[in-house]
Design a protein around this motif. Structure first.
Motif, PDB file in Angstrom:
ATOM      1  N   CYS A 102       0.474  -1.025  -0.072  1.00 16.70           N
ATOM      2  CA  CYS A 102      -0.219   0.320   0.420  1.00 16.70           C
ATOM      3  C   CYS A 102       1.042   1.850   0.089  1.00 16.70           C
ATOM      4  O   CYS A 102       2.015   1.264   0.583  1.00 16.70           O
ATOM      5  CB  CYS A 102      -1.088  -0.013   1.488  1.00 16.70           C
ATOM      6  SG  CYS A 102      -2.109   1.562   1.295  1.00 16.70           S
ATOM      7  N   THR A 130      -9.781  10.125   4.962  1.00 12.88           N
ATOM      8  CA  THR A 130      -9.415   9.070   3.954  1.00 12.88           C
ATOM      9  C   THR A 130      -9.950   9.148   3.010  1.00 12.88           C
ATOM     10  O   THR A 130     -11.243   8.971   2.834  1.00 12.88           O
ATOM     11  CB  THR A 130      -9.487   8.194   4.636  1.00 12.88           C
ATOM     12  OG1 THR A 130      -9.213   7.721   5.712  1.00 12.88           O
ATOM     13  CG2 THR A 130      -9.018   6.902   4.246  1.00 12.88           C
ATOM     14  N   TYR A 186     -10.507   6.834   0.174  1.00 16.04           N
ATOM     15  CA  TYR A 186     -10.646   5.828  -0.648  1.00 16.04           C
ATOM     16  C   TYR A 186     -10.870   5.777  -2.732  1.00 16.04           C
ATOM     17  O   TYR A 186     -12.081   6.342  -3.425  1.00 16.04           O
ATOM     18  CB  TYR A 186     -11.850   4.376  -0.965  1.00 16.04           C
ATOM     19  CG  TYR A 186     -11.375   4.667   0.540  1.00 16.04           C
ATOM     20  CD1 TYR A 186     -10.327   3.044   1.581  1.00 16.04           C
ATOM     21  CD2 TYR A 186     -12.141   4.349   1.459  1.00 16.04           C
ATOM     22  CE1 TYR A 186      -9.939   2.935   2.789  1.00 16.04           C
ATOM     23  CE2 TYR A 186     -12.396   4.276   2.927  1.00 16.04           C
ATOM     24  CZ  TYR A 186     -11.372   3.367   3.589  1.00 16.04           C
ATOM     25  OH  TYR A 186     -11.102   2.804   5.164  1.00 16.04           O
ATOM     26  N   VAL A 231     -12.321  -0.781  -3.144  1.00 20.42           N
ATOM     27  CA  VAL A 231     -12.275   0.339  -2.857  1.00 20.42           C
ATOM     28  C   VAL A 231     -11.190  -0.180  -1.937  1.00 20.42           C
ATOM     29  O   VAL A 231     -11.134  -0.520  -1.061  1.00 20.42           O
ATOM     30  CB  VAL A 231     -13.847   0.371  -2.090  1.00 20.42           C
ATOM     31  CG1 VAL A 231     -13.890   1.366  -1.714  1.00 20.42           C
ATOM     32  CG2 VAL A 231     -15.035   0.071  -3.153  1.00 20.42           C
ATOM     33  N   GLY A 232     -10.312   0.954  -2.154  1.00 17.63           N
ATOM     34  CA  GLY A 232      -9.054   0.839  -1.560  1.00 17.63           C
ATOM     35  C   GLY A 232      -8.114   1.815  -1.914  1.00 17.63           C
ATOM     36  O   GLY A 232      -8.017   3.093  -1.736  1.00 17.63           O
ATOM     37  N   PHE A 233      -6.945   1.782  -1.515  1.00 10.39           N
ATOM     38  CA  PHE A 233      -5.822   2.770  -1.699  1.00 10.39           C
ATOM     39  C   PHE A 233      -4.737   2.443  -2.533  1.00 10.39           C
ATOM     40  O   PHE A 233      -4.831   0.849  -3.466  1.00 10.39           O
ATOM     41  CB  PHE A 233      -4.322   2.467  -0.423  1.00 10.39           C
ATOM     42  CG  PHE A 233      -5.684   3.748   0.544  1.00 10.39           C
ATOM     43  CD1 PHE A 233      -6.330   4.428   1.211  1.00 10.39           C
ATOM     44  CD2 PHE A 233      -5.235   2.780   2.396  1.00 10.39           C
ATOM     45  CE1 PHE A 233      -7.121   5.379   1.814  1.00 10.39           C
ATOM     46  CE2 PHE A 233      -6.081   3.047   2.923  1.00 10.39           C
ATOM     47  CZ  PHE A 233      -7.391   4.780   2.773  1.00 10.39           C
ATOM     48  N   PRO A 244      -7.585  -3.433  -1.109  1.00 11.83           N
ATOM     49  CA  PRO A 244      -8.571  -2.890  -0.543  1.00 11.83           C
ATOM     50  C   PRO A 244      -7.440  -3.033   1.325  1.00 11.83           C
ATOM     51  O   PRO A 244      -8.496  -4.343   1.489  1.00 11.83           O
ATOM     52  CB  PRO A 244      -9.446  -4.298  -0.508  1.00 11.83           C
ATOM     53  CG  PRO A 244      -8.453  -5.190  -1.684  1.00 11.83           C
ATOM     54  CD  PRO A 244      -7.198  -4.531  -1.771  1.00 11.83           C
ATOM     55  N   GLU A 285      -7.165  -3.200   4.675  1.00 14.61           N
ATOM     56  CA  GLU A 285      -8.401  -2.838   6.074  1.00 14.61           C
ATOM     57  C   GLU A 285      -8.253  -3.747   6.726  1.00 14.61           C
ATOM     58  O   GLU A 285      -7.916  -4.921   6.620  1.00 14.61           O
ATOM     59  CB  GLU A 285      -9.970  -2.914   5.711  1.00 14.61           C
ATOM     60  CG  GLU A 285     -11.045  -2.759   6.988  1.00 14.61           C
ATOM     61  CD  GLU A 285     -12.365  -3.605   6.074  1.00 14.61           C
ATOM     62  OE1 GLU A 285     -13.168  -3.691   6.707  1.00 14.61           O
ATOM     63  OE2 GLU A 285     -12.450  -2.915   5.045  1.00 14.61           O
ATOM     64  N   CYS A 315      -7.119   0.301   8.566  1.00 16.17           N
ATOM     65  CA  CYS A 315      -5.681   0.890   7.831  1.00 16.17           C
ATOM     66  C   CYS A 315      -5.545   2.197   9.419  1.00 16.17           C
ATOM     67  O   CYS A 315      -6.385   2.161   9.984  1.00 16.17           O
ATOM     68  CB  CYS A 315      -6.644   2.405   6.669  1.00 16.17           C
ATOM     69  SG  CYS A 315      -5.485   3.865   6.683  1.00 16.17           S
ATOM     70  N   ASP A 366     -13.363   1.843   8.269  1.00 16.08           N
ATOM     71  CA  ASP A 366     -13.573   0.847   7.825  1.00 16.08           C
ATOM     72  C   ASP A 366     -14.692  -0.150   7.880  1.00 16.08           C
ATOM     73  O   ASP A 366     -14.855  -0.474   6.046  1.00 16.08           O
ATOM     74  CB  ASP A 366     -11.930  -0.103   8.642  1.00 16.08           C
ATOM     75  CG  ASP A 366     -11.049   0.371   8.752  1.00 16.08           C
ATOM     76  OD1 ASP A 366     -10.110   0.539   7.717  1.00 16.08           O
ATOM     77  OD2 ASP A 366     -10.380   0.171   9.831  1.00 16.08           O
ATOM     78  N   ARG A 384     -15.700   1.794   4.470  1.00 15.66           N
ATOM     79  CA  ARG A 384     -15.188   1.035   3.410  1.00 15.66           C
ATOM     80  C   ARG A 384     -15.860  -0.270   2.925  1.00 15.66           C
ATOM     81  O   ARG A 384     -16.256  -0.935   1.984  1.00 15.66           O
ATOM     82  CB  ARG A 384     -13.436   0.766   3.095  1.00 15.66           C
ATOM     83  CG  ARG A 384     -12.900   1.278   2.253  1.00 15.66           C
ATOM     84  CD  ARG A 384     -11.340  -0.592   2.447  1.00 15.66           C
ATOM     85  NE  ARG A 384     -11.886  -1.308   2.992  1.00 15.66           N
ATOM     86  CZ  ARG A 384     -12.269  -2.538   1.639  1.00 15.66           C
ATOM     87  NH1 ARG A 384     -12.093  -2.359   0.839  1.00 15.66           N
ATOM     88  NH2 ARG A 384     -12.418  -3.463   2.578  1.00 15.66           N
ATOM     89  N   HIS A 429     -15.243   7.242  -6.239  1.00 16.58           N
ATOM     90  CA  HIS A 429     -13.618   7.554  -4.413  1.00 16.58           C
ATOM     91  C   HIS A 429     -15.075   7.541  -3.512  1.00 16.58           C
ATOM     92  O   HIS A 429     -16.102   8.512  -3.642  1.00 16.58           O
ATOM     93  CB  HIS A 429     -13.670   8.768  -4.673  1.00 16.58           C
ATOM     94  CG  HIS A 429     -12.137   8.588  -5.562  1.00 16.58           C
ATOM     95  ND1 HIS A 429     -11.812   9.252  -6.946  1.00 16.58           N
ATOM     96  CD2 HIS A 429     -10.369   8.656  -5.558  1.00 16.58           C
ATOM     97  CE1 HIS A 429     -11.127   9.102  -7.424  1.00 16.58           C
ATOM     98  NE2 HIS A 429     -10.299   8.580  -6.796  1.00 16.58           N
TER      99      HIS A 429
END
Length: 433
Positions: A78, A129, A131, A141-143, A153, A155, A157, A165, A168, A194
């Protein structure tokens, strides 16, 4: 035939801007992420240029005494964190060195750099945050993975509140049955771009960024049912590219605004308006700005790139008049409302490009600069050099552009004083000098 990249043994001398360790090999600089000063490592060259190379860490042969086990299992993949493998004191030492190096190397300035002021919390400090949403071997869905637009994804974080979390996860679960809704940057299709979460410590809003004005009722229902989500807002960004927010924001469910308290002032912040992501350290920076302005009674303080008015209102008792300049109409509206909340009748806010200081704000004997990462424009530096305010307080989020701008201000006759770094982002290579 595929030729394997060569592996080399290196000794890391220091960490440079961006967070990679630097070593030398045959007269070239080699940059190796996820390392620590003093370590001997085995690394595989992944990019080789005439005067530098980049390598991927394979094994730590002799670890630094300042190395620790990273808390997040996705660390190194990540792109959010670069320093989880360093103990907190070493992170602060490295960041101080990075600031001093930028000042020397870019600005040719030999200035005293104070020890970095640590954050009260090294984990769960973020109030915001964002995403990314996309297709990466299925909807995600994530960074972003480091150096790419692939999505991991992430999770949990450990930098933001746990309730983020859950939101998300609710979005990702919905997207599993609605993959066609995920935005595809390469051909500008799909709708959901996003998911952003923001909290003021009391309330949390989910900000859903879409390509069109359509928004899934089921997604709204899932987010609304997520514990800790108090409001849902939609932002519409119809333009191609990876810019997160567009010009249109509308409430979907609940009261969309957030309210922070800073330096004893209540600050109303709209969903897309900028506010520092580390609330506790924002308080630290405000105190530093006031300290740098001193006990003098100023005639006019100009707060350039003022956002929602945090600095201007925090110093409004130090001047007869405070004027803020900001290009975002949303932030200017927030700043004017915040001035009313504070009863600061001597504060006024102007919508305009602070890079080209509006002539109608009047002369100022003190100026606060808080520009974006690209720093201050040459036009504004020339304007300041001609206007000659008695004091300039510069709040920077990028040591490189700070060094450049201080050198340019020096050519107009200003002399830089001390530099005080503040650790706004523990576990990352970012700091605010």
């Amino acid at each position: 035939m595929v030729t394997a990249k060569p592996e080399v043994e290196l000794t890391v001398s220091r960490i440079v801007a961006g967070g990679a360790g630097m070593a030398e090999l045959d007269g070239r600089k080699v940059f190796v992420p996820l390392t620590a000063p003093g370590e001997r490592v085995r690394a595989r060259l992944v990019l080789s240029k005439r005067d530098y190379a980049v390598a991927r860490l394979q094994e730590v042969l002799e670890p630094s005494p300042h190395r620790r086990a990273p808390r997040c299992p996705l660390f190194g993949r990540c792109g959010g964190c670069q320093f989880q493998h360093l103990v907190p004191d070493e992170q602060l030492r490295v960041k101080r060195e990075m600031v001093a190096d930028a000042l020397r190397r870019i600005g040719r300035l030999d200035l005293p750099v104070a020890p970095v002021l640590p954050a009260p919390d090294e984990w769960h400090y973020r109030n915001k945050t964002q995403y990314a949403v996309g297709i990466d071997r299925g909807p995600r869905v994530g960074f972003f993975v480091t150096g790419t637009h692939r999505i991991v994804p992430a999770e949990p974080c450990f930098l933001h509140p746990a309730r983020f979390d859950a939101a998300r996860r609710a979005c990702a679960d919905w997207l599993c049955g609605a993959a066609a809704q995920a935005y595809r940057e390469h051909d500008h299709t799909g709708n959901l771009r996003h998911l952003a979460l923001r909290t003021d410590g009391r309330r949390t809003i989910a900000l859903v960024a879409t390509r069109t004005r359509r928004i899934s009722v089921e997604l709204v229902e899932r987010l609304a049912a997520t514990p800790g989500v108090d409001a849902i807002v939609q932002n519409v960004n119809p333009e191609p590219g990876n810019r997160i927010f567009g010009p249109e924001t509308r409430p979907i469910l609940g009261e969309p605004g957030l309210e922070y308290e800073l330096a004893g002032r209540r600050l109303r912040v709209s969903p897309t308006a900028f506010f520092q992501v580390n609330t506790a350290q924002a308080e630290t920076i405000v105190a530093l700005v006031r300290e740098r302005l001193g006990d003098r009674r100023w005639t006019r303080i100009a707060d350039l790139y003022c956002g929602v008015g945090a600095f201007a209102l925090a110093v409004s008792d130090l001047a007869e008049q405070v004027t803020g300049v900001e290009s975002s109409p949303v932030a200017v509206a927030d700043a004017r409302r915040n001035a009313e909340l504070a009863g600061a009748g001597n504060a006024e806010f102007t919508e305009g490009d602070a890079a080209f200081l509006p002539a109608d704000i009047g002369p100022a004997d003190a100026v606060i600069l808080d520009p974006p990462r690209k720093g201050v424009s040459r036009e504004l530096i020339a304007t300041l050099g001609a206007a000659r305010p008695d004091r300039i307080v510069y709040v920077s989020c990028d040591p490189a552009t700070l060094a450049r701008d201080l050198a340019l201000l020096g050519k107009t006759g200003y002399r830089a004083g001390d530099v005080q770094p503040v650790d706004m982002f523990p576990q990352t290579a970012q700091s605010s000098p």
